[in-house]
Write a protein that holds these residues in place. Sequence first.
Motif, short mmCIF file in Angstrom:
data_model
loop_
_atom_site.label_atom_id
_atom_site.label_comp_id
_atom_site.label_asym_id
_atom_site.label_seq_id
_atom_site.Cartn_x
_atom_site.Cartn_y
_atom_site.Cartn_z
N VAL A 140 0.85 -1.19 0.00
CA VAL A 140 0.00 0.00 0.00
C VAL A 140 0.88 1.24 0.00
O VAL A 140 1.78 1.39 0.83
CB VAL A 140 -0.95 0.03 1.22
CG1 VAL A 140 -1.74 1.34 1.25
CG2 VAL A 140 -1.92 -1.15 1.16
N LEU A 141 0.60 2.12 -0.94
CA LEU A 141 1.34 3.36 -1.11
C LEU A 141 0.52 4.52 -0.56
O LEU A 141 -0.60 4.77 -1.01
CB LEU A 141 1.64 3.57 -2.60
CG LEU A 141 2.50 4.76 -3.01
CD1 LEU A 141 3.92 4.60 -2.47
CD2 LEU A 141 2.54 4.87 -4.53
N LEU A 142 1.06 5.22 0.45
CA LEU A 142 0.37 6.34 1.07
C LEU A 142 1.12 7.63 0.77
O LEU A 142 2.26 7.61 0.31
CB LEU A 142 0.25 6.13 2.58
CG LEU A 142 -0.54 4.90 3.02
CD1 LEU A 142 0.40 3.86 3.61
CD2 LEU A 142 -1.60 5.25 4.04
N GLY A 143 0.48 8.77 1.10
CA GLY A 143 1.09 10.07 0.89
C GLY A 143 0.03 11.14 0.71
O GLY A 143 -1.15 10.84 0.52
N GLY A 144 0.45 12.39 0.79
CA GLY A 144 -0.48 13.50 0.69
C GLY A 144 -1.06 13.67 -0.70
O GLY A 144 -0.53 13.13 -1.69
N ASN A 145 -2.16 14.44 -0.79
CA ASN A 145 -2.71 14.80 -2.10
C ASN A 145 -1.66 15.55 -2.90
O ASN A 145 -1.02 16.47 -2.40
CB ASN A 145 -3.95 15.68 -1.93
CG ASN A 145 -5.12 14.93 -1.33
OD1 ASN A 145 -5.41 15.06 -0.16
ND2 ASN A 145 -5.80 14.13 -2.15
N GLY A 146 -1.47 15.14 -4.15
CA GLY A 146 -0.49 15.80 -5.01
C GLY A 146 0.92 15.29 -4.85
O GLY A 146 1.86 15.82 -5.47
N ALA A 147 1.12 14.22 -4.05
CA ALA A 147 2.48 13.71 -3.84
C ALA A 147 3.01 12.93 -5.04
O ALA A 147 4.21 12.71 -5.15
CB ALA A 147 2.51 12.82 -2.60
N GLY A 148 2.12 12.50 -5.94
CA GLY A 148 2.55 11.76 -7.12
C GLY A 148 2.19 10.29 -7.10
O GLY A 148 2.67 9.52 -7.93
N LYS A 149 1.31 9.88 -6.18
CA LYS A 149 0.96 8.46 -6.06
C LYS A 149 0.28 7.93 -7.32
O LYS A 149 0.65 6.88 -7.84
CB LYS A 149 0.05 8.24 -4.84
CG LYS A 149 0.63 8.74 -3.52
CD LYS A 149 -0.27 8.43 -2.35
CE LYS A 149 -1.64 9.07 -2.45
NZ LYS A 149 -1.57 10.57 -2.49
N SER A 150 -0.73 8.66 -7.81
CA SER A 150 -1.43 8.22 -9.02
C SER A 150 -0.50 8.24 -10.22
O SER A 150 -0.58 7.36 -11.10
CB SER A 150 -2.65 9.11 -9.28
OG SER A 150 -3.59 9.00 -8.24
N THR A 151 0.40 9.21 -10.28
CA THR A 151 1.37 9.28 -11.37
C THR A 151 2.27 8.06 -11.37
O THR A 151 2.53 7.45 -12.41
CB THR A 151 2.23 10.55 -11.23
OG1 THR A 151 1.38 11.71 -11.31
CG2 THR A 151 3.27 10.62 -12.34
#
Length: 549
Positions: free
Chosen positions: A335-346
Amino acid sequence: MADYQIQNLSFRYPGETEPALDGVDLDVRSGDFVLIGGPTGSGKTTLLRLLKPQVQAAGQREGTVLYNGNRLEDLDLRTAAEEIGMIFQNPDNQIVMHTVWQQLCFGMENLGYPTSLMQKRMAEVVPFFGMESWLHQPVETLSGGQKQQLNLAAVMMLRPKVLLLDEPTAQLDPIAASAFTDLLTRINQELSVTVILCEHRLEALFPRANQVLLMEAGRIVHQGKAETVVRQVWEAKAPGFAPYLPAISRLYLQMEADRKEGPVPLTVKAGKRWFDRYWVRRPGVFGERPEGIRGEAPKEEPLLQCRDLHFQYGKKGPQVLQKVSFTLHPREFFVLLGGNGAGKSTLLQVLAGVLKHQGGKLKTRLAPGDIGYVGQNPLAYFTRETVREQLEDRAKSLDLGDRERMDALVRLFRLEPVLDKHPFDISGGQQQQLVLALVLLADPALVLMDEPTKGLDPTAKQALAGWLGQLLEKGKTILMVSHDIEFAAAHAHRCGLLFDGGLLAVAEPSVFFTENYYYTTMVHRTVREHLPEEVTEEGVLARWAITSP
């Protein structure tokens, strides 16, 4: 005087035999903070929309809705626009202007307010929301949390008396969601604006509400103050609603089963005080951590390896990914976590081959057809008139010789009742399940999932966990982007935090969440001084059960 008096309200959508609402009675007084929960399809959103004339759905309505003592349908549209504000789940769906300040002015301009009044109100609203540094930014440069904050600020420019919110934190990371609900609480307490909020993420909202409703099949099943509802659900032994209660409350009610009176903890602060006393009162009640609380991450030869991955949008755009390095193993759930705009979807799209990385190495044993990608927006996958046609079209494009795999997936995701419905007309949870079925028809070895728990109620999340477990048993590998800390803590093999273009702190949940302060569970915050390695309710109860009757 009550802001709303709802009497015997029923509603049926066109063409449907079952009502979406069935005999709802509810009083909402000025300054209330009302929290509405319940499974997908229980009628929460329908009820919310019937409280604002501009967004009411077409259908057959019975019963009465009074606003300030008068029939809601008699309220003129200008007054309704000013006094009843609404915030939706997807921040982008409510933004229509290019810059932040233009969006703030949009509602007032449409209602013909003079420029001098718009400037005066903006001078108050912008500092209240802490938006000074990004007032003139283009909206597309904002994070998801900032966009939702902007939507709330734009509504507040009209000085509403009521705020209606439909899952406003569903697409926000944990820190942004907390900041948004803090703002909402300030507006409710400092300005006495009535708040009526539908959510699936109830844990942090229970203590903020002075009235909680839990709905099912169009009816209010439990209603009252937060603590009252918690005890109602627990004493009714209602397994369908137990997952909606704060984990801290469930811990207390199970471990203090003989206590029929006294306050039930709803917050980390109250939970910690109770747990500290419990620890002193019953020393040694927790045994050693049992084996098998969580399956270990597989240690086979890596299925996919990334080293120093780089990506940016356009030649002059900022580096979204910088030196991202990690490995995935067969049968692993990462599971990959992080803030909005951190680049997870990218990052997920780079791994799926939708985007091409511009630096670093991406090594995999998989062919492109072995990777399945489940994006954030289920509606982008639907092109046919019924669920059945959508599945059959996908099977045909894959040249599947028989229906065995499709029929198995229909059973797995319980899609039989909606096969003849349009994909746009089924619930959000069912849409998510349909997309999973469409992707899994190709039998991919690696499944990439972008926020699959978004908009799912707690029961649907439990079902999703079961489905993912079955995929792992069949040898699949899963990489999931998520804001859902509790889901990751309970089910992942490993987690990682994407920040400033890099992947940090990759570890098993028992390490990852215990070393974090903000990105951790409410249970861990409650028990960490005494049980520092436990991050889930199940882990605490497993150790408690060893020495307790």
